[in-house]
Structure formats: C-alpha cells, structure tokens
Design an enzyme around this catalytic site. Sequence first.
Site, PDB file in Angstrom:
ATOM      1  N   GLU A 100     -14.726   9.052   3.440  1.00 18.96           N
ATOM      2  CA  GLU A 100     -15.947   7.766   4.381  1.00 18.96           C
ATOM      3  C   GLU A 100     -17.274   7.770   3.130  1.00 18.96           C
ATOM      4  OE1 GLU A 100     -15.214  10.722   5.433  1.00 18.96           O
ATOM      5  OE2 GLU A 100     -16.580  11.424   6.208  1.00 18.96           O
ATOM      6  N   LYS A 101     -17.597   6.294   3.306  1.00 21.15           N
ATOM      7  CA  LYS A 101     -18.659   6.303   2.648  1.00 21.15           C
ATOM      8  C   LYS A 101     -20.213   6.385   3.416  1.00 21.15           C
ATOM      9  CE  LYS A 101     -17.936   3.513  -1.382  1.00 21.15           C
ATOM     10  NZ  LYS A 101     -18.482   3.021  -1.880  1.00 21.15           N
ATOM     11  N   ALA A 102     -21.533   6.306   2.814  1.00 18.90           N
ATOM     12  CA  ALA A 102     -22.524   6.877   3.874  1.00 18.90           C
ATOM     13  C   ALA A 102     -22.375   6.323   5.103  1.00 18.90           C
ATOM     14  CB  ALA A 102     -24.010   6.500   2.817  1.00 18.90           C
ATOM     15  N   TYR A 141     -14.768   7.680 -11.864  1.00 15.25           N
ATOM     16  CA  TYR A 141     -14.308   6.732 -11.883  1.00 15.25           C
ATOM     17  C   TYR A 141     -14.733   5.584 -11.952  1.00 15.25           C
ATOM     18  CZ  TYR A 141     -14.695   3.589  -7.439  1.00 15.25           C
ATOM     19  OH  TYR A 141     -14.726   1.958  -6.301  1.00 15.25           O
ATOM     20  N   SER A 143     -16.147  -2.354  -9.468  1.00 10.89           N
ATOM     21  CA  SER A 143     -17.131  -1.371  -9.099  1.00 10.89           C
ATOM     22  C   SER A 143     -18.773  -1.445  -9.972  1.00 10.89           C
ATOM     23  CB  SER A 143     -16.668  -0.226  -8.674  1.00 10.89           C
ATOM     24  OG  SER A 143     -17.860   0.651  -8.053  1.00 10.89           O
ATOM     25  N   GLY A 176     -12.981   7.428  -2.779  1.00  9.56           N
ATOM     26  CA  GLY A 176     -13.791   7.673  -1.894  1.00  9.56           C
ATOM     27  C   GLY A 176     -15.109   7.550  -1.650  1.00  9.56           C
ATOM     28  N   GLN A 197     -33.415   8.541  -2.304  1.00 11.50           N
ATOM     29  CA  GLN A 197     -32.530   8.161  -3.404  1.00 11.50           C
ATOM     30  C   GLN A 197     -31.943   5.983  -2.473  1.00 11.50           C
ATOM     31  OE1 GLN A 197     -31.510  10.445  -1.691  1.00 11.50           O
ATOM     32  NE2 GLN A 197     -29.318  10.912  -1.540  1.00 11.50           N
ATOM     33  N   ARG A 202     -29.768   2.660  -2.015  1.00 16.71           N
ATOM     34  CA  ARG A 202     -28.214   2.131  -2.260  1.00 16.71           C
ATOM     35  C   ARG A 202     -28.837   0.784  -1.318  1.00 16.71           C
ATOM     36  NH1 ARG A 202     -27.998   5.851  -4.771  1.00 16.71           N
ATOM     37  NH2 ARG A 202     -26.231   6.590  -5.482  1.00 16.71           N
ATOM     38  N   ASP A 259       0.451  -1.452   0.061  1.00 12.38           N
ATOM     39  CA  ASP A 259      -0.091   0.355   0.251  1.00 12.38           C
ATOM     40  C   ASP A 259       0.919   1.334   0.081  1.00 12.38           C
ATOM     41  OD1 ASP A 259      -2.740   0.269   0.916  1.00 12.38           O
ATOM     42  OD2 ASP A 259      -2.463   2.561   1.545  1.00 12.38           O
TER      43      ASP A 259
HETATM   44  P1  NAD Z   1      -9.617   2.394   0.372  1.00 15.17           P
HETATM   45  O1  NAD Z   1      -9.630   3.191   0.011  1.00 15.17           O
HETATM   46  O2  NAD Z   1      -9.668   2.129   2.213  1.00 15.17           O
HETATM   47  O3  NAD Z   1      -8.517   1.275   0.030  1.00 15.17           O
HETATM   48  C1  NAD Z   1      -7.976   1.347  -1.006  1.00 15.17           C
HETATM   49  C2  NAD Z   1      -6.424   1.367  -0.333  1.00 15.17           C
HETATM   50  O4  NAD Z   1      -5.871   1.392  -2.029  1.00 15.17           O
HETATM   51  C3  NAD Z   1      -5.698   2.758   0.132  1.00 15.17           C
HETATM   52  O5  NAD Z   1      -5.234   2.106   1.475  1.00 15.17           O
HETATM   53  C4  NAD Z   1      -5.102   3.331  -0.321  1.00 15.17           C
HETATM   54  O6  NAD Z   1      -3.476   3.794   0.239  1.00 15.17           O
HETATM   55  C5  NAD Z   1      -4.586   2.065  -1.369  1.00 15.17           C
HETATM   56  N1  NAD Z   1      -3.742   2.825  -3.042  1.00 15.17           N
HETATM   57  C6  NAD Z   1      -3.929   4.011  -3.615  1.00 15.17           C
HETATM   58  N2  NAD Z   1      -3.341   4.519  -4.516  1.00 15.17           N
HETATM   59  C7  NAD Z   1      -2.881   4.039  -4.440  1.00 15.17           C
HETATM   60  C8  NAD Z   1      -1.237   3.701  -4.762  1.00 15.17           C
HETATM   61  N3  NAD Z   1      -0.832   4.680  -5.906  1.00 15.17           N
HETATM   62  N4  NAD Z   1      -0.045   2.690  -4.665  1.00 15.17           N
HETATM   63  C9  NAD Z   1       0.098   2.009  -3.126  1.00 15.17           C
HETATM   64  N5  NAD Z   1      -1.246   1.833  -2.760  1.00 15.17           N
HETATM   65  C10 NAD Z   1      -2.514   2.589  -3.226  1.00 15.17           C
HETATM   66  O7  NAD Z   1     -11.036   1.269  -0.120  1.00 15.17           O
HETATM   67  P2  NAD Z   1     -11.216   0.411  -0.095  1.00 15.17           P
HETATM   68  O8  NAD Z   1     -12.343   0.920   0.436  1.00 15.17           O
HETATM   69  O9  NAD Z   1     -10.569  -1.118   0.634  1.00 15.17           O
HETATM   70  O10 NAD Z   1     -12.236  -0.474  -1.490  1.00 15.17           O
HETATM   71  C11 NAD Z   1     -11.050  -1.283  -2.292  1.00 15.17           C
HETATM   72  C12 NAD Z   1     -10.819  -1.557  -3.746  1.00 15.17           C
HETATM   73  O11 NAD Z   1     -12.842  -2.037  -3.847  1.00 15.17           O
HETATM   74  C13 NAD Z   1     -11.085  -0.383  -4.508  1.00 15.17           C
HETATM   75  O12 NAD Z   1     -10.199  -0.461  -5.647  1.00 15.17           O
HETATM   76  C14 NAD Z   1     -12.217   0.200  -5.057  1.00 15.17           C
HETATM   77  O13 NAD Z   1     -12.505   1.156  -5.871  1.00 15.17           O
HETATM   78  C15 NAD Z   1     -13.238  -0.881  -4.417  1.00 15.17           C
HETATM   79  N6  NAD Z   1     -14.793  -0.525  -4.255  1.00 15.17           N
HETATM   80  C16 NAD Z   1     -14.618  -0.708  -2.975  1.00 15.17           C
HETATM   81  C17 NAD Z   1     -16.367  -0.163  -2.750  1.00 15.17           C
HETATM   82  C18 NAD Z   1     -16.347   0.099  -1.137  1.00 15.17           C
HETATM   83  O14 NAD Z   1     -17.934  -0.100  -1.044  1.00 15.17           O
HETATM   84  N7  NAD Z   1     -15.846  -0.076  -0.410  1.00 15.17           N
HETATM   85  C19 NAD Z   1     -17.439  -0.185  -3.769  1.00 15.17           C
HETATM   86  C20 NAD Z   1     -16.914  -0.756  -4.906  1.00 15.17           C
HETATM   87  C21 NAD Z   1     -15.334  -0.573  -4.962  1.00 15.17           C
END
Ligand code: NAD
Length: 333
Positions: free
Chosen positions: A194-196, A152, A121, A79, A219, A221, A32
Amino acid sequence: MKTALVLGGGGFIGGHLAKRLKEEGLWVRVVDIKDKHEFWKQNEICQEYVSGDLRDPNFVESVFDREFDEVYQLAADMGGAGYIFTGDNDANVMHNSGLVNLNIVHYATQAKVKRVFYSSSACIYPEHNQLDPDNPNCEESSAYPANPDSEYGWEKLFSERLFLAFNRNYSLDCKVARYHNIFGPKGAWRDGKEKAPAAMCRKVAESDGEIEVWGDGKQTRSFMYIDECVDATIRLMRQDNFRGPVNIGSEEMVSINKLAQIAIDCSGKDIKINNIDGQDFIDKYGFPCPLGVKGRNSDNRLYLKKIGWEPSMNLREGMEITFKWINEQVNEK
Ligand code: NAD
C-alpha cells in the site's frame, strides 16, 4: 465495437480504468498475473479476464491474438515506500517489470496494435531536484541528466525510452505518462504494497490513540484521486498530437503529517501522530526509514498546454471516499 486491452488490469489503476472503458461501451480484455481482481467482480471491469505471467513471451504473444484499438500497459512489480525504497526488492522490481515491458513492446509491434499507453512514474525524476520539500522540480524536461532515487525509477525511465524507441524505429504508436501518487478505494491497503494515503487511512481506522508516521512528517507529496487519473489517461490516449512523456498528478502538495491529519479528520477520532525516524526506526525495524525524496509535486503545465485539461478535485474529498472504503475493509477483517 471498439476494443481495449488492459495489462495489469487486476491491479488498482487498471481495475478502475477497465471499469470505465467497459462502461463507455468498449469490449475489454483484462490481463494480470492474479487469477482475479481482489475488489471488482469480473463482469464489472471486463468481458474477458485472462490470468497469466507477462514475463513469459509466449503468453504475451497469445494476449495479442486479436485486434485492439487501445492497449494500456499498467502491469509492474510495484508498491509503496516500504516495498520500493528499502532496497530489498530492487532486483525483482527491475527484472520483473523490465521483462514485462520488453515482451509487450515486441508483441504489440508485431500485432500492429493501434495505440499503446505506458504508465511511467514520478519516481524517474532526479533526486537532486527534490531535496527541498517546499520547492521540488518535476517539470518533464528536468528528467535528464537522470538520477532517480530508486531502481524502480530507473526501470521506469528505461521503459519510457523503450516505448519511445519502438515508436521511432517500428512506428509503435505510444503515449507515455508519469503518474504521481494515485489513490482511492479498491487498491492495496495492507501487506506492505500500500502507498501513503491507504496506509494512513488503515492506521487511523485501526487505531484509538495514536498512529505511527514514518520520517519527520515534513516530506511533501501530492496525491491524485483515481477517477481523475483515469480521465487524464484516457484524454492523453485519445488525441493524436502529443505522445508525452507527461505528468499525470495533482498539484496540491501537502506534507506527510498533513496527509495523516486529513485521514484522522475523515475518521472524526481523536488520534495523535507519532513520527518515527533515524536510530529509533532502525532499532524498531532493523533497517533505515524508507522515505524516498524530501519533496515531490506534479507539474501540470505541459499536460494543460497540450491536452487542455487539469484535475480539480481536492485531496480532502478523495480522502473521505478512500477512508470510508478502507474503514469498511478494516471492520470486515
Ligand atoms: P498495482 O500493483 O495495483 O497493479 C499492477 C498490476 O500488475 C498488479 O495487479 C500485478 O498483479 C500486475 N502484474 C505485475 N507483474 C505482472 C506479471 N508478470 N504479469 C501480469 N501481471 C503482472 O499498481 P497500480 O497502482 O495500479 O499501478 C499501475 C501502474 O502505474 C504501474 O505500472 C505503476 O508502476 C504505475 N504507477 C502507479 C502509481 C500509483 O500511485 N499507483 C504511481 C506511479 C506509477
């Protein structure tokens, strides 16, 4: 010993996933850009935590310096609505996540990894199928003709296709899932990412009288608890017959006001919901209310048919656990 690489394991889903894999007995490397996980101790989630920027091809090459049985690609610039839907972060979101995914498919292919999971997503689904809050269509096949409502979502759609193209042309064995709003403890709960569900829990934990909810609250979800997301991810990853893309989410669709009310009920406090929208929102924040689509729900028929599993935990149960954790964070602060 089986090995796993969790890219983005310093984040919310990645932290929980890495923890589960380690508990199952795998040797786990987490990568990370953050220098440590904010909420887990390193030895709770992995044997090795590597901090670095996955936009840098040399770093990505170094991450694949050993054999991995399972690679999970979760790293993304992302985010909640306040980050994704204002438009302010569009260029960074597309550029950062695009570079990360381009590097990963290339070096994972070169390293001949056994299998890689890509987290797409629900934001890839076309806006025109999500205008009716009571009847959104998120069946996997409805993704095309494409019309996501955010950059996104467009980047996610591009990267899904990127992984699948590397599968066709270079035999990269990949699995692709479309997550629908995953929530739970030990994720972003303040600072705009943060999300909803986390935002509602924080607002309720901090409030004594009323909370602000963006939009008219109608809305819709659905929200999946993190443990079930980890289950679904691992099940998809460990079967040989189906690649995806497939939805991973809950089918328990609620309005945003209902979600807020659940957070209030978890707290036991007497709190009023104050919806803010339209010109009032612009006057207060200086930009239009970032809402996303009117309605969205996971459609789990394909996952059930192909993998034979579906989530069973109800939203209230997950919100109880999440509220308790966020309430503790707020009180510590
Ligand atoms: P998060 O932001 O908590 O985790 C993503 C991680 O990626 C972060 O820790 C961030 O530091 C790391 N990161 C970003 N850019 C980076 C880089 N250049 N090099 C190294 N690390 C990097 O998000 P999450 O909620 O854990 O989501 C994980 C995955 O699932 C993501 O791809 C997100 O798009 C996808 N997703 C999540 C949700 C959700 O509801 N949480 C919904 C749809 C899709």
